[in-house]
Design a protein around this motif. Structure first.
Motif, PDB file in Angstrom:
ATOM      1  N   VAL A  67       0.886  -1.245   0.037  1.00  0.00           N
ATOM      2  CA  VAL A  67      -0.045   0.045   0.028  1.00  0.00           C
ATOM      3  C   VAL A  67       1.081   1.132   0.085  1.00  0.00           C
ATOM      4  O   VAL A  67       1.506   1.487   0.848  1.00  0.00           O
ATOM      5  CB  VAL A  67      -1.023   0.070   1.279  1.00  0.00           C
ATOM      6  CG1 VAL A  67      -1.812   1.120   1.294  1.00  0.00           C
ATOM      7  CG2 VAL A  67      -1.887  -1.148   1.324  1.00  0.00           C
ATOM      8  N   CYS A  68       0.772   2.086  -1.161  1.00  0.00           N
ATOM      9  CA  CYS A  68       1.844   2.991  -1.247  1.00  0.00           C
ATOM     10  C   CYS A  68       0.956   4.393  -1.242  1.00  0.00           C
ATOM     11  O   CYS A  68       0.115   4.693  -1.515  1.00  0.00           O
ATOM     12  CB  CYS A  68       2.308   3.105  -2.669  1.00  0.00           C
ATOM     13  SG  CYS A  68       3.493   4.453  -2.741  1.00  0.00           S
ATOM     14  N   ILE A  69       1.717   5.373  -0.085  1.00  0.00           N
ATOM     15  CA  ILE A  69       1.016   6.601   0.003  1.00  0.00           C
ATOM     16  C   ILE A  69       2.152   7.492  -0.227  1.00  0.00           C
ATOM     17  O   ILE A  69       3.055   7.842   0.621  1.00  0.00           O
ATOM     18  CB  ILE A  69       0.709   6.709   1.537  1.00  0.00           C
ATOM     19  CG1 ILE A  69      -0.167   5.690   1.961  1.00  0.00           C
ATOM     20  CG2 ILE A  69      -0.102   8.020   1.532  1.00  0.00           C
ATOM     21  CD1 ILE A  69      -0.590   5.658   3.368  1.00  0.00           C
ATOM     22  N   PRO A  70       2.282   8.311  -1.552  1.00  0.00           N
ATOM     23  CA  PRO A  70       3.387   8.901  -1.848  1.00  0.00           C
ATOM     24  C   PRO A  70       3.355  10.072  -1.094  1.00  0.00           C
ATOM     25  O   PRO A  70       2.446  10.759  -0.622  1.00  0.00           O
ATOM     26  CB  PRO A  70       3.018   9.258  -3.362  1.00  0.00           C
ATOM     27  CG  PRO A  70       2.265   8.212  -3.967  1.00  0.00           C
ATOM     28  CD  PRO A  70       1.496   7.774  -2.612  1.00  0.00           C
ATOM     29  N   GLU A  71       4.615  10.520  -0.833  1.00  0.00           N
ATOM     30  CA  GLU A  71       4.806  11.914  -0.154  1.00  0.00           C
ATOM     31  C   GLU A  71       5.151  13.143  -0.866  1.00  0.00           C
ATOM     32  O   GLU A  71       5.831  12.634  -2.452  1.00  0.00           O
ATOM     33  CB  GLU A  71       6.034  11.792   0.911  1.00  0.00           C
ATOM     34  CG  GLU A  71       5.556  10.569   2.033  1.00  0.00           C
ATOM     35  CD  GLU A  71       6.737  10.479   2.822  1.00  0.00           C
ATOM     36  OE1 GLU A  71       7.989  10.833   2.431  1.00  0.00           O
ATOM     37  OE2 GLU A  71       6.856   9.895   4.059  1.00  0.00           O
ATOM     38  N   ASP A  72       4.866  14.248  -0.508  1.00  0.00           N
ATOM     39  CA  ASP A  72       5.157  15.283  -1.519  1.00  0.00           C
ATOM     40  C   ASP A  72       6.865  15.461  -1.344  1.00  0.00           C
ATOM     41  O   ASP A  72       7.308  15.679  -0.287  1.00  0.00           O
ATOM     42  CB  ASP A  72       4.397  16.824  -0.944  1.00  0.00           C
ATOM     43  CG  ASP A  72       3.006  16.765  -1.340  1.00  0.00           C
ATOM     44  OD1 ASP A  72       2.700  15.987  -2.154  1.00  0.00           O
ATOM     45  OD2 ASP A  72       2.225  17.107  -0.468  1.00  0.00           O
ATOM     46  N   ARG A  73       7.479  15.171  -2.404  1.00  0.00           N
ATOM     47  CA  ARG A  73       9.107  15.661  -2.526  1.00  0.00           C
ATOM     48  C   ARG A  73       9.211  16.533  -3.733  1.00  0.00           C
ATOM     49  O   ARG A  73       8.500  16.589  -4.611  1.00  0.00           O
ATOM     50  CB  ARG A  73       9.801  14.357  -2.686  1.00  0.00           C
ATOM     51  CG  ARG A  73       9.498  13.440  -1.537  1.00  0.00           C
ATOM     52  CD  ARG A  73      10.210  13.847  -0.461  1.00  0.00           C
ATOM     53  NE  ARG A  73       9.967  13.061   0.859  1.00  0.00           N
ATOM     54  CZ  ARG A  73      10.832  11.900   0.967  1.00  0.00           C
ATOM     55  NH1 ARG A  73      11.683  11.402   0.061  1.00  0.00           N
ATOM     56  NH2 ARG A  73      10.702  11.152   1.918  1.00  0.00           N
ATOM     57  N   PRO A  74      10.436  17.134  -3.830  1.00  0.00           N
ATOM     58  CA  PRO A  74      10.756  17.854  -4.965  1.00  0.00           C
ATOM     59  C   PRO A  74      10.801  17.130  -6.394  1.00  0.00           C
ATOM     60  O   PRO A  74      11.025  16.002  -6.270  1.00  0.00           O
ATOM     61  CB  PRO A  74      12.266  18.178  -4.685  1.00  0.00           C
ATOM     62  CG  PRO A  74      12.243  18.226  -3.126  1.00  0.00           C
ATOM     63  CD  PRO A  74      11.607  17.093  -2.838  1.00  0.00           C
ATOM     64  N   TYR A  75      10.017  17.771  -7.243  1.00  0.00           N
ATOM     65  CA  TYR A  75       9.932  16.917  -8.585  1.00  0.00           C
ATOM     66  C   TYR A  75       8.934  16.087  -8.792  1.00  0.00           C
ATOM     67  O   TYR A  75       8.961  15.463  -9.795  1.00  0.00           O
ATOM     68  CB  TYR A  75      11.422  16.672  -9.132  1.00  0.00           C
ATOM     69  CG  TYR A  75      12.521  17.576  -8.705  1.00  0.00           C
ATOM     70  CD1 TYR A  75      12.601  18.703  -9.594  1.00  0.00           C
ATOM     71  CD2 TYR A  75      13.634  17.400  -7.908  1.00  0.00           C
ATOM     72  CE1 TYR A  75      13.682  19.796  -9.432  1.00  0.00           C
ATOM     73  CE2 TYR A  75      14.298  18.104  -7.788  1.00  0.00           C
ATOM     74  CZ  TYR A  75      14.458  19.273  -8.329  1.00  0.00           C
ATOM     75  OH  TYR A  75      15.758  20.150  -8.157  1.00  0.00           O
TER      76      TYR A  75
END
Length: 346
Positions: free
Chosen positions: A264-272
């Motif tokens: 279960v992937c919850i992407p984080e806000d990262r540059p680019y």
């Protein structure tokens, strides 16, 4: 004797070092690691992180050239690491430098007359600094599947890229435990929210929840919730989990795909928008359940069941067991080609 390959390792997140170590271990040619915190495992460089703890605006941003991402003024750590890198280049005369990742170190190596291979992460990396770094490189190595490619990536960059998803150490061999959820927080992201974890664990007591990495421990966690903190072998933890929950960092995604565990992937806000690009690719391949944010506790039962029931075919497309060996061979070929094209009398 073959001249060595230098490999610059960025210190933000654990994935860069894991990737470098896997490739170095698979290489017949000597690969020397350079980076902060390597100790006796390579050329240890002074820390270049902002003294203020902040980034933009405290590194000479108002006068920083577009071809650079990070160039703080009057920083002793930066001066020391530049001198150490160029000193090693002058002494070792490397056949090539692999940069994972830094626009500044890539340009420094090129200025020191060394061919470069740049590791290219996913996301919208179409700014001048990235593009000029890619243009100056002899080749680009992407440790992700083409499905995770950003639509903004120019065609000439794609044509220069070798895609090798799953470059990591061999996965641990362990039988997964039923009804065990492993929640992973890495060193490159925010601390885990213990209250949200406690609510999820209380709502679904049939699952045992285990948390590794930095997370805030709530005052009275339920009995089926365990906070283990940093662990020596996260790969073994991943291999034993029935379901893994975590962000979209390259290191974690590679480890989960290598272990072939439901994710279960919850992407984080990262540059680019790097992790969002990865999440898009995982969803497109059917390799993971991808969520925009941590959901309310009442939804977790269905989410975990859906993750377990997913086919493993999508996950296996993101794992090449020979990726490290292929990367090492490709780098050796580039190094030999670069030397053959060098001026006579090298």
């Amino acid at each position: 004797m073959d001249r060595p390959i230098g490999y610059y390792v960025h210190h933000h997140g654990a994935g860069h070092r894991a990737r470098a170590q896997a490739i170095a271990a698979a290489s017949e040619r000597l690969i020397v690691l350079l980076g902060t915190g390597l100790g006796e495992n390579g050329i240890d460089l002074a820390d270049d992180r902002p003294l203020s703890g902040l980034f933009d605006g405290f590194d000479g941003a108002s006068s920083r050239p577009d071809a650079l991402h990070y160039a703080p003024l009057d920083h002793e750590g930066v001066r020391s690491r530049v001198a150490r890198i160029t000193g090693w280049i002058a002494q070792a005369r490397p056949a090539m430098m692999v940069i994972d990742v830094s626009a500044e170190v890539a340009m420094l190596a090129r200025l020191a007359s060394v061919p470069t291979i740049c590791v290219r992460l996913s996301g919208n990396r179409d700014d001048p600094a990235h593009l000029e770094t890619f243009r100056a490189a002899s080749g680009l190595l992407a440790p992700f599947h083409p499905a995770c490619e950003s639509a903004a990536t120019p065609e000439w960059v794609r044509a220069k890229t070798l895609y090798l998803p799953g470059i990591a150490q061999a996965p641990a061999e362990a039988a997964p435990l039923e009804k065990v959820v492993l929640v992973v927080f890495g060193q490159g992201g925010p601390t885990g929210d213990g209250d949200k974890l406690a609510k999820a664990a209380r709502a679904w007591p049939g699952w045992r929840w285990r948390v590794i990495g930095p997370a805030a421990v709530p005052p009275q966690p339920p009995g089926n919730l365990e906070f283990a903190g940093w662990v020596a072998s996260p790969e073994a933890e991943i291999a034993r989990a029935a379901v893994v929950i975590g962000a979209g960092g390259n290191g974690l995604v590679g480890a989960v795909m290598a272990a072939d565990r439901p994710f279960v992937c919850i992407p984080e806000d990262r540059p680019y928008a790097e992790q969002h690009a990865t999440g898009h690719g995982l969803k497109a391949l059917g390799a993971a359940i991808v969520l925009p944010e941590w959901p309310s506790a009442c939804f977790w039962g269905r989410i975990l069941d859906d993750a377990v029931s997913m086919s493993g075919e999508g996950r296996r497309r993101l794992r090449d067991p020979m990726a490290a060996e292929k990367a090492a061979q490709w780098l050796a070929q580039h190094a030999s080609r670069s030397l053959s094209l060098a001026a006579p009398g090298r």
